[in-house]
Design an enzyme around this catalytic site. Structure first.
Site, mmCIF file in Angstrom:
data_model
loop_
_atom_site.group_PDB
_atom_site.id
_atom_site.type_symbol
_atom_site.label_atom_id
_atom_site.label_comp_id
_atom_site.label_asym_id
_atom_site.label_seq_id
_atom_site.Cartn_x
_atom_site.Cartn_y
_atom_site.Cartn_z
ATOM 1 N N ASP A 93 -27.551 28.151 2.191
ATOM 2 C CA ASP A 93 -27.351 28.222 3.637
ATOM 3 C C ASP A 93 -26.742 29.563 3.993
ATOM 4 O OD1 ASP A 93 -24.361 28.043 3.565
ATOM 5 O OD2 ASP A 93 -24.790 26.045 2.811
ATOM 6 N N THR A 134 -23.765 14.839 -2.237
ATOM 7 C CA THR A 134 -24.914 13.997 -2.558
ATOM 8 C C THR A 134 -25.994 14.779 -3.288
ATOM 9 O OG1 THR A 134 -25.985 14.474 -0.449
ATOM 10 C CG2 THR A 134 -24.499 12.572 -0.537
ATOM 11 N N GLY A 188 0.788 -1.224 0.000
ATOM 12 C CA GLY A 188 0.000 0.000 0.000
ATOM 13 C C GLY A 188 0.824 1.279 0.000
ATOM 14 N N GLU A 189 2.127 1.171 0.176
ATOM 15 C CA GLU A 189 2.975 2.357 0.128
ATOM 16 C C GLU A 189 3.185 2.790 -1.328
ATOM 17 O OE1 GLU A 189 6.592 1.640 2.219
ATOM 18 O OE2 GLU A 189 5.592 1.244 4.142
ATOM 19 N N LYS A 217 -30.203 26.364 6.689
ATOM 20 C CA LYS A 217 -29.824 24.958 6.622
ATOM 21 C C LYS A 217 -29.106 24.546 7.891
ATOM 22 C CE LYS A 217 -26.161 23.151 4.600
ATOM 23 N NZ LYS A 217 -25.165 22.701 3.600
#
Length: 326
Positions: A172, A231, A35-36, A201
């Site tokens: 908002d 979303t 993962g490095e 909001k």
């Protein structure tokens, strides 16, 4: 000058290089089984003014943290190898929404990200329509540049709205300053008065609430303006409220199209006539490019290329930012 684009920003980097009439400088990226990862320039950067482009929105190919870590290490690598200064161009700045404590013992993650960039030796951070410009400027001790992008949409807005009466709607209270600046700028382009409206909001655990609506939108075309769409819940709620108040048509304009899980509901909702975003998160936007009748993606490369030119030549960048002339 050296211009590098990490893998996740290769599309944007090539577009910026093309706009500047140059080619991207070569780099190597390696991913290891554990993962490095490693990234290094394949050309000397000693004494060079280096610009590094990276997209920091996560997707299924790479997480936000992986992309951020890779960018930080590459900045440090350039400094380690003698770069005179390194400027980071990240149109969407990860963690910029977490700029203050809203609950007890909350992190202030934007501040921590700023400290990481400073520790790696970044001289300048460039982003586009950051969530909270004041918090962004206060978090960084190195130079911080927040580019405006909404004026890039004006030609498309004109095409969509003809000569309608227009109201700018902030979904908002936190975005009211952005909406005010856009209103002033758009009035100069539109050559007629532009109204301003705002919604209340409140968000808690991804549940959006609030019913207050301030402003006259009757028989007017409404432009909902926000820094990003995730979303789409906020945009959807604001659009329905505007139509309930008598609006003629609603379009949504956001600098960043994150379009996470559930965003398809926004595209399917007839309350929103059209959505305009930039390609700051091009991979996230591509999946929704199948909706050309409802989505317009505006390229950022011309603006970013022009910024680099002005920085290199010591020219003013004020008109490229959201900061009005005095």
């Amino acid at each position: 000058m050296r211009l590098f684009a990490l893998q996740e920003a290769s599309y944007l980097g090539k577009a910026i290089a093309s706009q500047r009439g140059i080619v991207l400088d070569p780099l190597e990226e390696r991913h290891f089984n554990d993962g490095e990862h490693k990234a290094r320039p394949l050309i000397s950067v000693r004494g060079e003014d280096v610009y590094v482009i990276q997209c920091l929105g996560g997707d299924k190919t790479a997480s936000v943290n992986d992309r951020l870590c890779k960018l930080l290490f590459f900045v440090a690598t350039c400094k380690e190898n003698g770069a005179s200064q390194v400027s980071v161009i990240t149109p969407y700045l990860a963690y910029s929404r977490k700029d203050r404590q809203t609950k007890a013992r909350d992190p202030v993650t934007l501040k921590y990200v700023a400290q990481l960039f400073e520790a790696m030796g970044a001289a300048r951070i460039v982003t586009v329509e950051v969530h909270n410009p004041a918090a962004f400027q206060n978090a960084f001790r190195c130079a911080s540049i927040n580019l405006t992008a909404f004026d890039l949409f004006y030609a498309d807005i004109k095409r969509l709205l003809d000569n309608d009466s227009v109201v700018i709607l902030s979904p908002d209270a936190g975005g009211i300053k952005r909406a005010q600046l856009l209103r002033e700028s758009f009035e100069r382009f539109w050559h007629q008065p532009v109204g301003l409206a705002m919604m209340e909001k409140r968000r808690s655990q991804d549940i959006v609430s609030g019913d207050l609506f301030a402003g006259n939108v009757v028989d007017k075309s409404v432009i909902i303006v926000d820094d990003l769409i995730a979303t789409g819940t906020t945009i959807q709620k604001a659009a329905r409220a505007a139509l309930a108040q008598g609006a003629k048509k609603v379009i949504a304009v956001a600098a960043h199209g994150c379009f996470g899980d559930g965003a398809h509901v926004l595209f399917d909702d007839p309350a929103v006539d059209h959505i305009l975003v930039t390609d700051s998160l091009s991979q996230a936007s591509i999946q929704y490019a199948m909706h050309p009748e409802k989505l317009t993606i505006c390229p950022l490369a011309p603006r970013l290329g022009e910024l680099i030119r002005r920085l290199r030549e010591g020219e003013s960048i004020t008109e490229l930012t959201a900061i009005p002339e005095s």
